[in-house]
Design a protein around this motif. Structure first.
Motif, PDB file in Angstrom:
ATOM      1  N   GLY A 100      -8.218  -7.486   7.049  1.00  0.00           N
ATOM      2  CA  GLY A 100      -9.063  -7.964   5.872  1.00  0.00           C
ATOM      3  C   GLY A 100      -8.812  -7.281   4.516  1.00  0.00           C
ATOM      4  N   THR A 101      -9.902  -6.715   3.907  1.00  0.00           N
ATOM      5  CA  THR A 101      -9.854  -5.890   2.836  1.00  0.00           C
ATOM      6  C   THR A 101      -9.956  -4.668   2.820  1.00  0.00           C
ATOM      7  OG1 THR A 101     -12.269  -6.560   2.395  1.00  0.00           O
ATOM      8  CG2 THR A 101     -10.764  -7.998   1.311  1.00  0.00           C
ATOM      9  N   THR A 102     -10.363  -4.051   4.165  1.00  0.00           N
ATOM     10  CA  THR A 102     -10.737  -2.820   4.322  1.00  0.00           C
ATOM     11  C   THR A 102      -9.771  -1.835   3.715  1.00  0.00           C
ATOM     12  OG1 THR A 102     -11.654  -3.252   6.647  1.00  0.00           O
ATOM     13  CG2 THR A 102     -11.170  -0.911   5.951  1.00  0.00           C
ATOM     14  N   PHE A 103      -8.390  -1.876   4.016  1.00  0.00           N
ATOM     15  CA  PHE A 103      -7.570  -0.867   3.677  1.00  0.00           C
ATOM     16  C   PHE A 103      -7.163  -1.023   1.951  1.00  0.00           C
ATOM     17  CE2 PHE A 103      -3.494   0.894   2.627  1.00  0.00           C
ATOM     18  CZ  PHE A 103      -3.470   2.130   3.278  1.00  0.00           C
ATOM     19  N   SER A 104      -7.516  -2.341   1.382  1.00  0.00           N
ATOM     20  CA  SER A 104      -7.358  -2.418  -0.106  1.00  0.00           C
ATOM     21  C   SER A 104      -8.598  -1.650  -0.854  1.00  0.00           C
ATOM     22  CB  SER A 104      -7.448  -3.787  -0.595  1.00  0.00           C
ATOM     23  OG  SER A 104      -6.392  -4.599   0.126  1.00  0.00           O
ATOM     24  N   TYR A 105      -9.508  -1.083  -0.039  1.00  0.00           N
ATOM     25  CA  TYR A 105     -10.593  -0.244  -0.995  1.00  0.00           C
ATOM     26  C   TYR A 105      -9.777   1.239  -1.306  1.00  0.00           C
ATOM     27  CZ  TYR A 105     -14.020  -3.741  -0.130  1.00  0.00           C
ATOM     28  OH  TYR A 105     -14.894  -4.949  -0.443  1.00  0.00           O
ATOM     29  N   ASN A 106      -8.597   1.595  -0.633  1.00  0.00           N
ATOM     30  CA  ASN A 106      -7.927   2.711  -1.235  1.00  0.00           C
ATOM     31  C   ASN A 106      -7.396   2.527  -2.678  1.00  0.00           C
ATOM     32  OD1 ASN A 106      -7.904   4.560   1.016  1.00  0.00           O
ATOM     33  ND2 ASN A 106      -7.065   2.884   2.266  1.00  0.00           N
ATOM     34  N   LEU A 107      -8.019   2.970  -3.782  1.00  0.00           N
ATOM     35  CA  LEU A 107      -7.586   2.592  -4.984  1.00  0.00           C
ATOM     36  C   LEU A 107      -6.479   3.518  -5.797  1.00  0.00           C
ATOM     37  CD1 LEU A 107     -10.978   1.691  -6.474  1.00  0.00           C
ATOM     38  CD2 LEU A 107      -9.621   0.099  -5.205  1.00  0.00           C
ATOM     39  N   THR A 108      -6.409   4.683  -4.860  1.00  0.00           N
ATOM     40  CA  THR A 108      -5.443   5.652  -5.427  1.00  0.00           C
ATOM     41  C   THR A 108      -4.292   5.789  -4.502  1.00  0.00           C
ATOM     42  OG1 THR A 108      -6.412   7.386  -4.884  1.00  0.00           O
ATOM     43  CG2 THR A 108      -7.174   6.459  -6.903  1.00  0.00           C
ATOM     44  N   ASN A 109      -3.178   6.350  -4.940  1.00  0.00           N
ATOM     45  CA  ASN A 109      -2.120   6.756  -4.187  1.00  0.00           C
ATOM     46  C   ASN A 109      -2.509   7.643  -2.977  1.00  0.00           C
ATOM     47  OD1 ASN A 109      -0.292   4.802  -5.123  1.00  0.00           O
ATOM     48  ND2 ASN A 109       0.780   6.194  -6.486  1.00  0.00           N
ATOM     49  N   ARG A 110      -3.439   8.867  -3.541  1.00  0.00           N
ATOM     50  CA  ARG A 110      -3.897   9.625  -2.799  1.00  0.00           C
ATOM     51  C   ARG A 110      -4.931   9.314  -1.787  1.00  0.00           C
ATOM     52  NH1 ARG A 110      -4.647  15.189  -3.668  1.00  0.00           N
ATOM     53  NH2 ARG A 110      -4.021  14.699  -5.880  1.00  0.00           N
ATOM     54  N   GLN A 111      -5.740   8.368  -1.943  1.00  0.00           N
ATOM     55  CA  GLN A 111      -6.520   7.715  -1.056  1.00  0.00           C
ATOM     56  C   GLN A 111      -5.533   7.050  -0.003  1.00  0.00           C
ATOM     57  OE1 GLN A 111      -9.073   5.356  -3.397  1.00  0.00           O
ATOM     58  NE2 GLN A 111     -10.632   6.986  -3.782  1.00  0.00           N
ATOM     59  N   VAL A 112      -4.655   6.313  -0.290  1.00  0.00           N
ATOM     60  CA  VAL A 112      -3.430   5.555   0.651  1.00  0.00           C
ATOM     61  C   VAL A 112      -2.624   6.397   1.507  1.00  0.00           C
ATOM     62  CG1 VAL A 112      -1.513   4.153   0.854  1.00  0.00           C
ATOM     63  CG2 VAL A 112      -3.204   3.524  -0.882  1.00  0.00           C
ATOM     64  N   ALA A 113      -2.582   7.695   0.982  1.00  0.00           N
ATOM     65  CA  ALA A 113      -1.818   8.600   1.882  1.00  0.00           C
ATOM     66  C   ALA A 113      -2.963   9.343   2.684  1.00  0.00           C
ATOM     67  CB  ALA A 113      -1.166   9.692   0.866  1.00  0.00           C
ATOM     68  N   GLN A 114      -4.088   9.539   2.345  1.00  0.00           N
ATOM     69  CA  GLN A 114      -4.947  10.139   3.252  1.00  0.00           C
ATOM     70  C   GLN A 114      -5.374   9.367   4.332  1.00  0.00           C
ATOM     71  OE1 GLN A 114      -8.692  11.194   1.475  1.00  0.00           O
ATOM     72  NE2 GLN A 114      -9.469  12.412   2.852  1.00  0.00           N
ATOM     73  N   THR A 115      -5.883   7.957   3.829  1.00  0.00           N
ATOM     74  CA  THR A 115      -6.048   6.945   5.109  1.00  0.00           C
ATOM     75  C   THR A 115      -4.935   6.724   6.149  1.00  0.00           C
ATOM     76  OG1 THR A 115      -7.393   5.842   3.573  1.00  0.00           O
ATOM     77  CG2 THR A 115      -6.463   4.799   5.579  1.00  0.00           C
ATOM     78  N   LEU A 116      -3.654   6.601   5.712  1.00  0.00           N
ATOM     79  CA  LEU A 116      -2.378   6.581   6.653  1.00  0.00           C
ATOM     80  C   LEU A 116      -2.185   7.693   7.419  1.00  0.00           C
ATOM     81  CD1 LEU A 116       0.150   4.647   4.342  1.00  0.00           C
ATOM     82  CD2 LEU A 116      -1.470   3.464   6.336  1.00  0.00           C
TER      83      LEU A 116
END
Length: 242
Positions: A100-116
């Motif tokens: 769904g939209t969950t992952f898309s709440y990572n708005l910055t590259n830093r947040q994307v990296a931290q989540t992954l």
């Protein structure tokens, strides 16, 4: 907080589980193993379906109201309140899903990296990841961007009408949504605007590689199409090596 975040019962009406998505996840679990971790599980709809199919799912969501509802509907299940970037569980999973939209709440590259990276750490070696994001390509074509949309939902005879205003921030690669709700017997409700990150296919693949994932496959839909990439959903499959 939005009306949907406050009202788990309405959430379940608005967000039905597509059959093809459930079949896809079940097939991945058959390959990877029964220990499934659903990050952004909401009210536990997918976890309940997977448990009925013989899997051993655990659900995580940042919304405590959703987790309370999930525990009520699925007393035998295991559910935790947690942020996708920082939650910590002792079990290493065979399959981690973020839909769904969950992952898309990572708005910055830093947040994307931290989540992954957190996802990587919660998979056993050889475990599989399925992540579903908003596809940036869908907003770069010739088709005009819809600034306004209207949707009607019915819950136990009560009609709810959602008018959604959409916006784009091309520099930040985000789409904003602001929902106004109209329900009989209720005052008009205007939710705060929310932003969702838009990711291009190879951009997502790069983030997965940096986080330590391998065997990355990109799909344009739950049917397994890897050709068009013109729709709003982008699905990635990846493996934690080992």
């Amino acid at each position: 907080m939005t009306l949907l975040a406050e009202t788990p019962e309405l959430w379940d009406v608005v967000f039905k589980m597509p059959v093809e998505r459930l079949r896809f996840i079940e097939a991945q679990a058959q390959k990877a193993g029964p220990a499934v971790l659903d990050v952004g599980c909401a009210t536990g709809m997918t976890c309940r379906a997977l448990r009925e199919a013989g899997m051993a799912p655990i659900g995580v969501d940042i919304n405590a109201r959703f987790i309370d509802t999930a525990r009520t509907k699925d007393p035998a299940g295991e559910y935790h309140v947690g942020d996708m970037r920082t939650f910590q569980l002792s079990r290493a999973s065979d399959l981690l899903i973020c839909l769904g939209t969950t992952f898309s709440y990572n708005l910055t590259n830093r947040q994307v990296a931290q989540t992954l990276r957190n996802f990587h750490d919660h998979l056993r070696p050889g475990g599989r990841l399925v992540v579903d994001v908003v596809n940036a390509i869908a907003f770069t074509g010739a088709q005009p961007f819809r600034r306004l949309s209207r949707h009607t939902f019915n819950r136990e005879g009560e009609e709810a009408v959602a008018t959604i205003r959409h916006g784009l921030d091309l520099r930040a690669q985000t789409m904003t949504e602001q929902v106004t709700w109209r329900r009989k017997g209720h005052a008009v409700r205007k939710d705060p605007a929310e932003s969702l990150r838009l990711l291009f296919p190879q951009e997502l693949a790069f983030h997965l590689e940096v986080a330590g994932f391998a065997d990355i496959a990109l799909l344009d839909g739950w049917g397994g199409d890897a050709q068009g990439f013109s729709g709003r959903r982008l699905i990635a499959l990846a493996t934690r090596p080992g």
